[in-house]
Design a protein around this motif. Structure first.
Motif, PDB file in Angstrom:
ATOM      1  N   ILE A 141      18.041   7.020  -1.739  1.00  0.00           N
ATOM      2  CA  ILE A 141      17.392   5.722  -1.919  1.00  0.00           C
ATOM      3  C   ILE A 141      16.270   5.537  -0.909  1.00  0.00           C
ATOM      4  O   ILE A 141      15.180   5.041  -1.232  1.00  0.00           O
ATOM      5  CB  ILE A 141      18.424   4.596  -1.797  1.00  0.00           C
ATOM      6  N   LEU A 142      16.540   5.953   0.328  1.00  0.00           N
ATOM      7  CA  LEU A 142      15.561   5.772   1.393  1.00  0.00           C
ATOM      8  C   LEU A 142      14.299   6.589   1.151  1.00  0.00           C
ATOM      9  O   LEU A 142      13.178   6.127   1.406  1.00  0.00           O
ATOM     10  CB  LEU A 142      16.195   6.156   2.733  1.00  0.00           C
ATOM     11  N   ASN A 143      14.463   7.795   0.641  1.00  0.00           N
ATOM     12  CA  ASN A 143      13.330   8.717   0.490  1.00  0.00           C
ATOM     13  C   ASN A 143      12.728   8.727  -0.910  1.00  0.00           C
ATOM     14  O   ASN A 143      11.867   9.561  -1.201  1.00  0.00           O
ATOM     15  CB  ASN A 143      13.779  10.136   0.856  1.00  0.00           C
ATOM     16  N   THR A 144      13.186   7.829  -1.778  1.00  0.00           N
ATOM     17  CA  THR A 144      12.624   7.747  -3.129  1.00  0.00           C
ATOM     18  C   THR A 144      12.202   6.304  -3.398  1.00  0.00           C
ATOM     19  O   THR A 144      12.888   5.565  -4.111  1.00  0.00           O
ATOM     20  CB  THR A 144      13.642   8.213  -4.179  1.00  0.00           C
ATOM     21  N   PRO A 145      11.100   5.854  -2.835  1.00  0.00           N
ATOM     22  CA  PRO A 145      10.659   4.469  -3.055  1.00  0.00           C
ATOM     23  C   PRO A 145      10.070   4.293  -4.451  1.00  0.00           C
ATOM     24  O   PRO A 145       9.777   5.266  -5.165  1.00  0.00           O
ATOM     25  CB  PRO A 145       9.596   4.275  -1.976  1.00  0.00           C
ATOM     26  N   ILE A 146       9.918   3.039  -4.827  1.00  0.00           N
ATOM     27  CA  ILE A 146       9.214   2.736  -6.077  1.00  0.00           C
ATOM     28  C   ILE A 146       7.764   3.211  -5.947  1.00  0.00           C
ATOM     29  O   ILE A 146       7.129   2.989  -4.906  1.00  0.00           O
ATOM     30  CB  ILE A 146       9.275   1.231  -6.375  1.00  0.00           C
ATOM     31  N   PRO A 147       7.204   3.872  -6.957  1.00  0.00           N
ATOM     32  CA  PRO A 147       5.834   4.403  -6.849  1.00  0.00           C
ATOM     33  C   PRO A 147       4.841   3.328  -6.405  1.00  0.00           C
ATOM     34  O   PRO A 147       4.829   2.208  -6.924  1.00  0.00           O
ATOM     35  CB  PRO A 147       5.529   4.892  -8.261  1.00  0.00           C
ATOM     36  N   LEU A 148       4.010   3.688  -5.441  1.00  0.00           N
ATOM     37  CA  LEU A 148       3.047   2.736  -4.896  1.00  0.00           C
ATOM     38  C   LEU A 148       2.044   2.281  -5.947  1.00  0.00           C
ATOM     39  O   LEU A 148       1.596   1.126  -5.943  1.00  0.00           O
ATOM     40  CB  LEU A 148       2.320   3.379  -3.712  1.00  0.00           C
ATOM     41  N   SER A 149       1.686   3.164  -6.859  1.00  0.00           N
ATOM     42  CA  SER A 149       0.725   2.793  -7.892  1.00  0.00           C
ATOM     43  C   SER A 149       1.275   1.674  -8.781  1.00  0.00           C
ATOM     44  O   SER A 149       0.524   0.778  -9.195  1.00  0.00           O
ATOM     45  CB  SER A 149       0.376   4.017  -8.745  1.00  0.00           C
ATOM     46  N   TYR A 150       2.574   1.718  -9.063  1.00  0.00           N
ATOM     47  CA  TYR A 150       3.166   0.669  -9.885  1.00  0.00           C
ATOM     48  C   TYR A 150       3.167  -0.663  -9.127  1.00  0.00           C
ATOM     49  O   TYR A 150       2.859  -1.713  -9.699  1.00  0.00           O
ATOM     50  CB  TYR A 150       4.593   1.053 -10.264  1.00  0.00           C
ATOM     51  N   THR A 151       3.479  -0.617  -7.844  1.00  0.00           N
ATOM     52  CA  THR A 151       3.474  -1.842  -7.033  1.00  0.00           C
ATOM     53  C   THR A 151       2.070  -2.446  -6.975  1.00  0.00           C
ATOM     54  O   THR A 151       1.893  -3.659  -7.137  1.00  0.00           O
ATOM     55  CB  THR A 151       3.967  -1.527  -5.612  1.00  0.00           C
ATOM     56  N   ARG A 152       1.067  -1.617  -6.754  1.00  0.00           N
ATOM     57  CA  ARG A 152      -0.308  -2.115  -6.665  1.00  0.00           C
ATOM     58  C   ARG A 152      -0.780  -2.657  -8.005  1.00  0.00           C
ATOM     59  O   ARG A 152      -1.448  -3.697  -8.055  1.00  0.00           O
ATOM     60  CB  ARG A 152      -1.218  -0.984  -6.198  1.00  0.00           C
ATOM     61  N   HIS A 153      -0.459  -1.967  -9.088  1.00  0.00           N
ATOM     62  CA  HIS A 153      -0.906  -2.414 -10.406  1.00  0.00           C
ATOM     63  C   HIS A 153      -0.308  -3.776 -10.745  1.00  0.00           C
ATOM     64  O   HIS A 153      -1.018  -4.663 -11.259  1.00  0.00           O
ATOM     65  CB  HIS A 153      -0.519  -1.384 -11.466  1.00  0.00           C
ATOM     66  N   THR A 154       0.977  -3.953 -10.458  1.00  0.00           N
ATOM     67  CA  THR A 154       1.612  -5.240 -10.740  1.00  0.00           C
ATOM     68  C   THR A 154       0.977  -6.353  -9.919  1.00  0.00           C
ATOM     69  O   THR A 154       0.696  -7.450 -10.443  1.00  0.00           O
ATOM     70  CB  THR A 154       3.119  -5.160 -10.437  1.00  0.00           C
ATOM     71  N   ALA A 155       0.728  -6.096  -8.633  1.00  0.00           N
ATOM     72  CA  ALA A 155       0.134  -7.120  -7.771  1.00  0.00           C
ATOM     73  C   ALA A 155      -1.289  -7.463  -8.224  1.00  0.00           C
ATOM     74  O   ALA A 155      -1.676  -8.648  -8.271  1.00  0.00           O
ATOM     75  CB  ALA A 155       0.128  -6.636  -6.322  1.00  0.00           C
ATOM     76  N   ARG A 156      -2.085  -6.472  -8.588  1.00  0.00           N
ATOM     77  CA  ARG A 156      -3.461  -6.732  -9.017  1.00  0.00           C
ATOM     78  C   ARG A 156      -3.502  -7.496 -10.330  1.00  0.00           C
ATOM     79  O   ARG A 156      -4.307  -8.431 -10.502  1.00  0.00           O
ATOM     80  CB  ARG A 156      -4.211  -5.413  -9.153  1.00  0.00           C
ATOM     81  N   PHE A 157      -2.627  -7.099 -11.252  1.00  0.00           N
ATOM     82  CA  PHE A 157      -2.569  -7.789 -12.538  1.00  0.00           C
ATOM     83  C   PHE A 157      -2.152  -9.245 -12.337  1.00  0.00           C
ATOM     84  O   PHE A 157      -2.713 -10.165 -12.952  1.00  0.00           O
ATOM     85  CB  PHE A 157      -1.582  -7.056 -13.457  1.00  0.00           C
ATOM     86  N   LEU A 158      -1.196  -9.481 -11.444  1.00  0.00           N
ATOM     87  CA  LEU A 158      -0.727 -10.841 -11.198  1.00  0.00           C
ATOM     88  C   LEU A 158      -1.827 -11.701 -10.579  1.00  0.00           C
ATOM     89  O   LEU A 158      -2.048 -12.852 -11.002  1.00  0.00           O
ATOM     90  CB  LEU A 158       0.501 -10.800 -10.268  1.00  0.00           C
ATOM     91  N   ILE A 159      -2.549 -11.167  -9.595  1.00  0.00           N
ATOM     92  CA  ILE A 159      -3.618 -11.936  -8.947  1.00  0.00           C
ATOM     93  C   ILE A 159      -4.734 -12.242  -9.950  1.00  0.00           C
ATOM     94  O   ILE A 159      -5.246 -13.379 -10.003  1.00  0.00           O
ATOM     95  CB  ILE A 159      -4.171 -11.158  -7.741  1.00  0.00           C
ATOM     96  N   LEU A 160      -5.110 -11.259 -10.752  1.00  0.00           N
ATOM     97  CA  LEU A 160      -6.161 -11.489 -11.743  1.00  0.00           C
ATOM     98  C   LEU A 160      -5.735 -12.543 -12.760  1.00  0.00           C
ATOM     99  O   LEU A 160      -6.534 -13.419 -13.134  1.00  0.00           O
ATOM    100  CB  LEU A 160      -6.501 -10.166 -12.453  1.00  0.00           C
ATOM    101  N   TRP A 161      -4.498 -12.489 -13.202  1.00  0.00           N
ATOM    102  CA  TRP A 161      -3.981 -13.453 -14.180  1.00  0.00           C
ATOM    103  C   TRP A 161      -3.988 -14.863 -13.613  1.00  0.00           C
ATOM    104  O   TRP A 161      -4.365 -15.826 -14.288  1.00  0.00           O
ATOM    105  CB  TRP A 161      -2.574 -13.033 -14.599  1.00  0.00           C
TER     106      TRP A 161
END
Length: 274
Positions: A141-161
């Motif tokens: 769990i510690l060494n397998t984080p959620i992909p950074l690209s997915y985190t950034r895409h969600t945050a950018r989409f949310l801010i734009l919306w």
């Protein structure tokens, strides 16, 4: 776009919560298995091997603490284990490349040299293997984080919306859209922040409390061991086995009321209902 955003947020939050729950379950299993190994050790190790029994208990606590340190690497390991390990033991543990594995090896050698029968050693080794597997799950769990690209895409989409939301509400709500947009932004950005925080579960889980509980349980079993051993030995070696109160409680739990006639009229009755 609202539907797509909702899917992104739900998937993100569910993924983060799944990691948090799995981390709590796996580290909780470490502390539970340590208590179980301590119980088995106290019951199975010869009472003449007092030093081996104490060594097992101390290194079980050390494994819990070393696992917490390995996952977080915050506080110095020496400060957490000074009260539990001898200076030379602590020095070797700190120098090792992987302190939790060092603890497991010490416990394995202690079991192998205990003089127990083979099937008993196998049973204890299974629990030690469970400790190692639980730690490996935490490491995964510690060494397998959620992909950074997915985190950034969600945050950018949310801010734009959220930036475009006032344009959609102006014709319907006028200036009332200001508190509406502020409220919606607070809720959605809060959900996103929760997902970010719980995706790394070991930074927010109360691992210190779990380790302290394990210490209390192991210490408590060590302190109660002689008392419980003497109690069982005294009961099995004396002829005063008859204790009518438990028979009454047994009848009450089975048929809803006590039946003591057989116990009173027949001294040879075992108190069981035919």
């Amino acid at each position: 776009t609202s539907f797509a955003l909702s899917l992104l947020l739900v998937f993100r939050t569910n993924s983060s919560y799944g990691r948090w729950y799995e981390g709590r379950r796996r580290f909780g299993r470490i502390t539970t298995t340590c208590r179980d190994v301590c119980r088995q050790m106290l019951a199975l190790f010869p009472r003449s091997h007092a030093s081996s029994r104490a060594l097992m208990a101390r290194w079980l606590v050390a494994f819990c603490r070393a696992s917490k340190w390995y996952i977080r690497e915050e506080e110095p390991l020496e400060e957490e284990l000074t009260a539990w390990l001898e200076p030379h033991e602590l020095k070797q543990l700190v120098k090792s490349p992987h302190p939790p594995n060092f603890c497991i090896l010490v416990l394995s050698h202690a079991v192998a040299n205990s003089g127990l029968q083979e099937h008993t050693v196998v049973r204890l080794e299974e629990n030690l293997s469970s400790l190692s597997q639980s730690l490996s799950s935490c490491d995964r769990i510690l060494n397998t984080p959620i992909p950074l690209s997915y985190t950034r895409h969600t945050a950018r989409f949310l801010i734009l919306w959220l930036m475009l939301l006032p344009l959609a509400l102006w014709g319907l709500c006028g200036w009332l859209m200001v508190p509406i947009v502020a409220t919606i932004s607070f809720v959605l950005l809060g959900i996103e922040e929760i997902g970010v925080q719980i995706e790394e579960p070991f930074s927010i889980l109360a691992l210190e409390n779990l380790c302290r509980k394990a210490e209390r349980h192991i210490s408590g079993m060590m302190l109660m061991d002689q008392t419980t051993y003497d109690l069982v030995k005294q009961t099995t070696e004396t002829a005063q086995h008859h204790f009518p109160a438990w028979q009454t409680a047994m009848y009450r739990s089975v048929i809803g009321k006590p039946v003591v006639t057989a116990a009173k009229t027949n001294g040879k009755s075992d108190g069981m209902v035919d």
